[in-house]
Design a protein around this motif. Structure first.
Motif, mmCIF file in Angstrom:
data_model
loop_
_atom_site.group_PDB
_atom_site.id
_atom_site.type_symbol
_atom_site.label_atom_id
_atom_site.label_comp_id
_atom_site.label_asym_id
_atom_site.label_seq_id
_atom_site.Cartn_x
_atom_site.Cartn_y
_atom_site.Cartn_z
ATOM 1 N N GLY A 139 0.824 -1.195 0.000
ATOM 2 C CA GLY A 139 0.000 0.000 0.000
ATOM 3 C C GLY A 139 0.862 1.249 0.000
ATOM 4 N N GLY A 140 0.231 2.370 -0.265
ATOM 5 C CA GLY A 140 0.944 3.637 -0.345
ATOM 6 C C GLY A 140 0.664 4.597 0.783
ATOM 7 N N SER A 141 0.106 4.113 1.897
ATOM 8 C CA SER A 141 -0.203 4.965 3.031
ATOM 9 C C SER A 141 0.825 4.754 4.138
ATOM 10 C CB SER A 141 -1.609 4.676 3.564
ATOM 11 O OG SER A 141 -1.862 5.403 4.753
ATOM 12 N N PRO A 142 1.724 5.702 4.392
ATOM 13 C CA PRO A 142 2.705 5.497 5.456
ATOM 14 C C PRO A 142 2.079 5.410 6.840
ATOM 15 C CG PRO A 142 2.829 7.738 4.592
ATOM 16 C CD PRO A 142 1.906 6.988 3.692
ATOM 17 N N ALA A 302 -15.325 4.699 -8.800
ATOM 18 C CA ALA A 302 -15.288 4.234 -7.412
ATOM 19 C C ALA A 302 -14.554 5.248 -6.548
ATOM 20 C CB ALA A 302 -14.614 2.874 -7.329
ATOM 21 N N ARG A 303 -14.911 5.265 -5.246
ATOM 22 C CA ARG A 303 -14.301 6.206 -4.315
ATOM 23 C C ARG A 303 -13.121 5.559 -3.622
ATOM 24 N NH1 ARG A 303 -13.775 7.740 0.889
ATOM 25 N NH2 ARG A 303 -14.072 9.925 1.457
ATOM 26 N N ILE A 304 -12.000 6.289 -3.547
ATOM 27 C CA ILE A 304 -10.813 5.846 -2.829
ATOM 28 C C ILE A 304 -10.391 6.953 -1.869
ATOM 29 C CG2 ILE A 304 -9.985 4.296 -4.640
ATOM 30 C CD1 ILE A 304 -8.131 6.551 -5.526
ATOM 31 N N GLU A 310 -4.009 1.552 -6.247
ATOM 32 C CA GLU A 310 -4.657 0.876 -7.360
ATOM 33 C C GLU A 310 -6.139 0.737 -7.038
ATOM 34 O OE1 GLU A 310 -2.859 -2.821 -8.281
ATOM 35 O OE2 GLU A 310 -0.948 -1.955 -8.940
ATOM 36 N N CYS A 311 -6.961 1.032 -8.015
ATOM 37 C CA CYS A 311 -8.399 0.951 -7.811
ATOM 38 C C CYS A 311 -8.797 -0.481 -7.489
ATOM 39 C CB CYS A 311 -9.130 1.454 -9.056
ATOM 40 S SG CYS A 311 -10.927 1.416 -8.909
ATOM 41 N N CYS A 312 -9.559 -0.652 -6.409
ATOM 42 C CA CYS A 312 -9.982 -1.988 -6.000
ATOM 43 C C CYS A 312 -11.010 -2.589 -6.956
ATOM 44 C CB CYS A 312 -10.566 -1.933 -4.583
ATOM 45 S SG CYS A 312 -9.444 -1.284 -3.339
ATOM 46 N N THR A 317 -4.073 2.046 -11.990
ATOM 47 C CA THR A 317 -3.134 2.747 -11.117
ATOM 48 C C THR A 317 -3.512 4.221 -11.045
ATOM 49 O OG1 THR A 317 -1.364 1.210 -11.713
ATOM 50 C CG2 THR A 317 -0.719 3.304 -10.712
ATOM 51 N N LEU A 318 -3.744 4.719 -9.847
ATOM 52 C CA LEU A 318 -4.217 6.081 -9.641
ATOM 53 C C LEU A 318 -3.117 6.902 -8.967
ATOM 54 C CD1 LEU A 318 -7.805 5.253 -8.311
ATOM 55 C CD2 LEU A 318 -7.109 5.748 -10.658
#
Length: 398
Positions: A139-142, A302-304, A310-312, A317-318
């Motif tokens: 994931g990209g969330s530290p 879709a909401r992220i 990456e969109c679920c 790739t967002l």
């Protein structure tokens, strides 16, 4: 017994009494006498007397930056951090313990990694009780990784290097072919408790193009060195906490790309728009309703919650444009600055007439324009201009 022997025995008894009177942490610092290696500089700050370690670290960073322009590096990295939380991590040779020090350095590394690699992703794996547990997925969330790590601090059992490599290999085999697969292992134990042949696992990682690097906290192990040699990684043993920090942060900049992945690839990406505040929508990553904020996938709507990801739903790739800009500047750093001797600075006639950065004239004898550069690991340079006016007897900031 003569007078000298009596005096010597009396000194030994006094030292033993003083040692028994101190606490454990007081005896540790009293034996090391770490305050003797510090001195006060001209600005009133405490600096180490021996600057060889600092100079060597600066030289290594400068050398790495100088050669970075000639090496192709990966733009999108998928890295799993394997942390040894076996009972060996409870040792107290690092204060207060190896586990606490490693967790602290991993937290700093995660933040620096996403700063230098905004399009990359990280996952966490812990080793304890002879098993490997996936603490967080890629994931990209530290903040999500740090929160999960700090909530699972604890040591028990033995470490199994083979189980950790098998788990990471299975997880990284699912990522796209354009991603660079890496594993960083922070290993505290002096042995590994494996259920099978670890050499076969190492060959499987090599076949999967996974670059494995190991940082040891105890002593050099042959199996760790063999793993790094086979997969093209780096193996170091930390001497102390500052050295451990330096070794961990060396893995934040992108490593050289593997020849197979060095070819150019076209990657489809989406640039989502931020949703309006106050709108209620179902988050696709958390599977729950949230109010306001977030982003909308341009393909499936879709909401992220966060970028990059990456969109679920559709797998796109967002990213955002600042992420691409930061990746470009980190991958193609500017040349290191040349050191100027103090004698040259005293002779204003030898200095250039215009500033190289802003092209402002430097010929005015009353105004000196000084550019202050903040260097982040010799990759990103932020420039700010400070103007000083020289008056007789003093310098004032204008």
């Amino acid at each position: 017994m003569n007078t000298e022997e009596k005096r010597f025995n009396q000194e030994e008894e006094d030292e033993e009494e003083n040692g028994r009177g101190r606490e454990a942490w007081e005896r540790t610092y009293a034996d090391e006498r770490s305050w003797e290696s510090l001195q006060e500089d001209e600005s009133g700050l405490l600096r180490p007397i021996d600057n060889k370690t600092l100079s060597h670290a600066q030289y290594r960073r400068r050398l790495r930056t100088a050669t970075a322009a000639r090496i192709q590096k990966g733009l999108i990295r998928y890295l799993y951090i394997i942390i040894d939380f076996s009972r060996a991590a409870a040792e107290m040779d690092y204060k207060p313990s190896r586990m606490v020090v490693v967790a602290r350095q991993v937290e700093a590394f995660i933040r620096e990694f996403f700063y230098q690699n905004p399009l990359s992703q990280i996952g966490l794996v812990i080793l304890k009780d002879g098993e490997a547990h996936c603490l967080t997925d890629l994931g990209g969330s530290p903040e999500a990784h740090i929160k999960a790590l700090m909530g699972k601090l604890g040591t028990s059992g033995d470490a199994s290097l083979q189980n950790g490599l098998d788990l990471v290999c299975d997880l990284l085999n699912q990522i796209p072919s354009y991603g660079h697969r890496e594993a960083l292992i922070l290993y505290s134990a002096l042995s590994t408790c494996d259920p099978g042949d670890i050499l076969e696992t190492i060959q499987k990682c090599k076949a999967s193009k996974i670059r494995c690097s190991v940082i040891g906290l105890s002593a050099e192990l042959y199996i760790c060195k063999h793993l790094c040699q086979e997969t093209g990684g780096m193996y170091f043993v930390a001497l102390d906490e500052p050295h451990l920090k330096e070794l961990v942060l060396e893995h934040a900049p992108p490593p050289p790309a593997i020849a197979e992945f060095a070819v150019a690839n076209l990657i489809k990406m989406g640039f989502p728009q931020r949703t309006a505040e106050g709108v209620i929508s179902i988050c696709s990553c958390h599977k729950e309703a949230k109010v306001g904020g977030g982003y909308t996938c341009p393909r499936c709507k879709a909401r992220i919650c966060e970028l990059p990801t990456e969109c679920c739903i559709c797998g796109l790739t967002l990213v955002s444009s600042p992420h691409l800009a930061r990746s470009y500047h980190h991958l193609f750093p500017i040349r290191p600055f040349d050191d100027v001797s103090p004698s040259t600075l005293k002779d204003f006639h030898k200095l250039p007439k215009n500033c190289f950065g802003c092209q402002l004239s430097l010929l005015n004898p009353d105004i000196i324009i000084i550019h202050v550069y903040a260097r982040m690991f010799d990759n990103l340079i932020i420039s700010s201009r400070v103007v000083y006016q020289i008056n007789p007897g003093y310098i004032t900031l204008t």
